[in-house]
Design an enzyme around this catalytic site. Structure first.
Site, PDB file in Angstrom:
ATOM      1  N   HIS A  86       0.871  -1.178   0.000  1.00 39.83           N
ATOM      2  CA  HIS A  86       0.000   0.000   0.000  1.00 39.83           C
ATOM      3  C   HIS A  86       0.905   1.224   0.000  1.00 39.83           C
ATOM      4  CE1 HIS A  86      -2.947   3.003   1.171  1.00 39.83           C
ATOM      5  NE2 HIS A  86      -3.932   2.105   1.103  1.00 39.83           N
TER       6      HIS A  86
ATOM      7  N   SER B 154      -6.610   7.652   2.337  1.00 38.93           N
ATOM      8  CA  SER B 154      -5.468   7.781   1.422  1.00 38.93           C
ATOM      9  C   SER B 154      -5.746   8.759   0.287  1.00 38.93           C
ATOM     10  CB  SER B 154      -5.099   6.413   0.837  1.00 38.93           C
ATOM     11  OG  SER B 154      -4.734   5.519   1.852  1.00 38.93           O
TER      12      SER B 154
ATOM     13  N   LYS C 124      17.761  11.111 -49.105  1.00 33.60           N
ATOM     14  CA  LYS C 124      16.480  11.308 -48.421  1.00 33.60           C
ATOM     15  C   LYS C 124      16.562  12.355 -47.304  1.00 33.60           C
ATOM     16  CE  LYS C 124      13.175   9.233 -48.921  1.00 33.60           C
ATOM     17  NZ  LYS C 124      12.773   7.898 -48.451  1.00 33.60           N
ATOM     18  N   ARG C 125      15.575  13.255 -47.307  1.00 30.09           N
ATOM     19  CA  ARG C 125      15.332  14.176 -46.183  1.00 30.09           C
ATOM     20  C   ARG C 125      13.865  14.000 -45.809  1.00 30.09           C
ATOM     21  NH1 ARG C 125      18.368  19.842 -47.689  1.00 30.09           N
ATOM     22  NH2 ARG C 125      16.946  19.763 -49.465  1.00 30.09           N
TER      23      ARG C 125
ATOM     24  N   GLU D  36       6.143  13.156 -38.639  1.00 30.82           N
ATOM     25  CA  GLU D  36       5.639  11.783 -38.558  1.00 30.82           C
ATOM     26  C   GLU D  36       5.570  11.321 -37.106  1.00 30.82           C
ATOM     27  OE1 GLU D  36       7.099  10.092 -42.917  1.00 30.82           O
ATOM     28  OE2 GLU D  36       8.317   9.686 -41.151  1.00 30.82           O
TER      29      GLU D  36
ATOM     30  N   THR E 155      -8.263  21.683 -52.299  1.00 29.13           N
ATOM     31  CA  THR E 155      -9.400  21.022 -51.671  1.00 29.13           C
ATOM     32  C   THR E 155      -9.539  19.656 -52.320  1.00 29.13           C
ATOM     33  OG1 THR E 155     -10.957  22.055 -53.219  1.00 29.13           O
ATOM     34  CG2 THR E 155     -10.572  23.193 -51.129  1.00 29.13           C
ATOM     35  N   HIS E 156      -9.720  18.630 -51.501  1.00 26.19           N
ATOM     36  CA  HIS E 156      -9.724  17.236 -51.961  1.00 26.19           C
ATOM     37  C   HIS E 156      -8.392  16.854 -52.608  1.00 26.19           C
ATOM     38  CE1 HIS E 156     -14.092  17.201 -51.293  1.00 26.19           C
ATOM     39  NE2 HIS E 156     -14.092  18.393 -51.875  1.00 26.19           N
TER      40      HIS E 156
ATOM     41  N   SER F 108      19.022   4.822 -44.248  1.00 26.69           N
ATOM     42  CA  SER F 108      20.234   3.990 -44.215  1.00 26.69           C
ATOM     43  C   SER F 108      20.616   3.509 -45.602  1.00 26.69           C
ATOM     44  CB  SER F 108      20.014   2.788 -43.294  1.00 26.69           C
ATOM     45  OG  SER F 108      18.974   1.951 -43.802  1.00 26.69           O
TER      46      SER F 108
END
Length: 433
Positions: free
Chosen positions: A69, A95, A269-270, A276, A141-142, A264
């Site tokens: 406890h 408590s 790539k950036r 994310e 839009t869309h 890797s």
């Protein structure tokens, strides 16, 4: 507690066991002080309690391993430090009087830190919005090109949402900043209501108007769902950044540090990894919000089903959102805004973004709207399908020329028309510059 990689020191400190124990002790001492003023605890005993009371977290855990406890273990460890006078602690309390009131202090402090984070994000958004107030880009839009706007307006939209979230956070902090010192089932049978009022006033908390053994969990659900709502706004921003950073669009890019690697396998790539991460973490916050709402329904005056859940969702939600806000502030502050690419993308649809202006001009000059819509749509599809400039197709349409001179048509494609009220929108937000 959450992984260390997401825990920043200022927020992490609020959720360490030692900090929680210190808040428990703060509540116990506040109650004892009030009881002393009421003559319920001898003054000399209170002086000894005040001088000797301290928490040894290691000792608390040792005792808890036996008694199973946490609050009893805490009390026993504190009384060991105080000695005989320690018998005057926790008189008439249960408590949850101590733990729930102390938890309110931690949540209040966490909320205030999150508010500071939210205000830092707003400042970053304001700076970039003013900088890009007239940076023209295409609206979508869309996922399809619509009409021009500015990147500053996109940021202004987020600022207004952050302001709403700031108001919600204020309300959630107020809601959760409540204490209860009402005894085993909330009847004050062994501790007077006046003690509760004095203790809560001393701690800077509101007094719960009615409680049973615990503070009711709608307060905590309000707090956690508010954090999830803020996380939803961050995900909204992150999703837009991720979309705008796609190679096909490439209108903005997250800051990319010296020496940072994106893949890797592929050195070029950036990736928008922070956005994310924020999008992923918002899912955790929503899951925690659901758990907080599940905690509202307990058996009778109290059961313990909420306790184990809160040990995870409360620190994790505060720590997660603290990290997310800090990360998004860094992204916005260092965001690369590709004005050149915005212009190129705007031109990809051959001027179709002015189709509504042509439609409205025809109607203003006496053409029936349905007929005008059909002509403009036909011309627009011809331009798109054949890779022609829309203005040239419209200017060669005899039906349109019955209503509009070629010089008038030229003026309908001036992008400045779409930006006439940008300053007005910024003024609504109280932003000048």
């Amino acid at each position: 507690m959450l992984l260390d990689r997401y825990t920043h020191p200022e927020m992490g400190e609020l959720w360490q066991d030692g900090y929680e124990y210190e808040r428990w002790l703060e509540v116990e001492l506040a109650v004892a002080e009030v009881m002393t003023k009421r003559g319920e605890i001898p003054r000399e005993a209170m002086e000894e309690i005040r001088a000797k009371a301290k928490v040894n977290p290691k000792r608390v855990l040792e005792i808890e391993a036996v008694v199973r406890h946490d609050l009893i273990a805490f009390l026993q460890a504190v009384v060991e430090e105080i000695g005989e006078a320690g018998k005057h602690l926790h008189l008439g309390l249960t408590s949850s009087d101590v733990k729930d009131t102390a938890l309110s202090l931690v949540l209040r402090d966490s909320g205030r830190l999150l508010k500071k984070d939210l205000q830092a994000l707003r400042l970053a958004l304001v700076n970039r919005a003013l900088e890009s107030k007239h940076t023209v880009m295409v609206g979508r839009t869309h996922g399809i090109h619509a009409e021009p706007l500015t990147f500053g307006l996109k940021l202004a939209l987020w600022i207004a949402e952050v302001d709403r979230q700031d108001e919600r956070l204020d309300q959630a902090i107020v809601s959760v900043s409540a204490g209860k010192i009402s005894g085993a089932v909330g009847t004050y049978a062994n501790v007077a209501p006046e003690i509760e009022e004095a203790v809560c006033h001393h701690l800077g908390l509101k007094t719960a108007l009615v409680s049973n053994q615990i503070l009711q969990r709608d307060r905590h659900a309000h707090f956690v769902t508010t954090l999830a709502l803020i996380g939803g706004s961050l995900e909204k921003i992150a999703t837009e950044i991720r979309n705008l950073q796609r190679t096909d669009i490439l209108e903005v890019e997250e800051p990319f540090a010296e020496g940072q690697k994106g893949s890797s396998a592929m050195p070029h790539k950036r990736n928008p990894i922070v956005s994310e991460q924020v999008s992923g973490m918002s899912r955790l916050l929503r899951g925690n919000a659901l758990a907080a709402m599940e905690n509202m329904a307990l058996w009778h005056e109290r059961d313990m089903t909420h306790s184990s859940v809160e040990r995870i969702i409360l620190p994790d939600s505060c720590i997660l959102l603290d990290h997310m806000l800090r990360q998004m502030t860094r992204v916005i502050s260092g965001l690369k805004i590709r004005e050149d690419q915005m212009k190129r993308n705007l031109q990809k649809t051959f001027g179709l973004t002015s189709s509504q202006r042509v439609l409205l001009a025809l109607v203003e000059h006496g053409c029936m709207r349905e007929e005008a819509y059909a002509w403009v749509q036909q011309d627009a599809f011809q331009a798109w399908d054949n890779g022609q400039d829309f203005i040239e197709v419209v200017s060669a349409d005899a039906r349109v020329l019955n209503y509009l001179a070629k010089e008038e048509i030229q003026g309908l494609f001036d992008l400045k028309y779409h930006l006439l009220h940008v300053d007005d929108i910024f003024r609504r937000l109280g932003l000048e510059g």
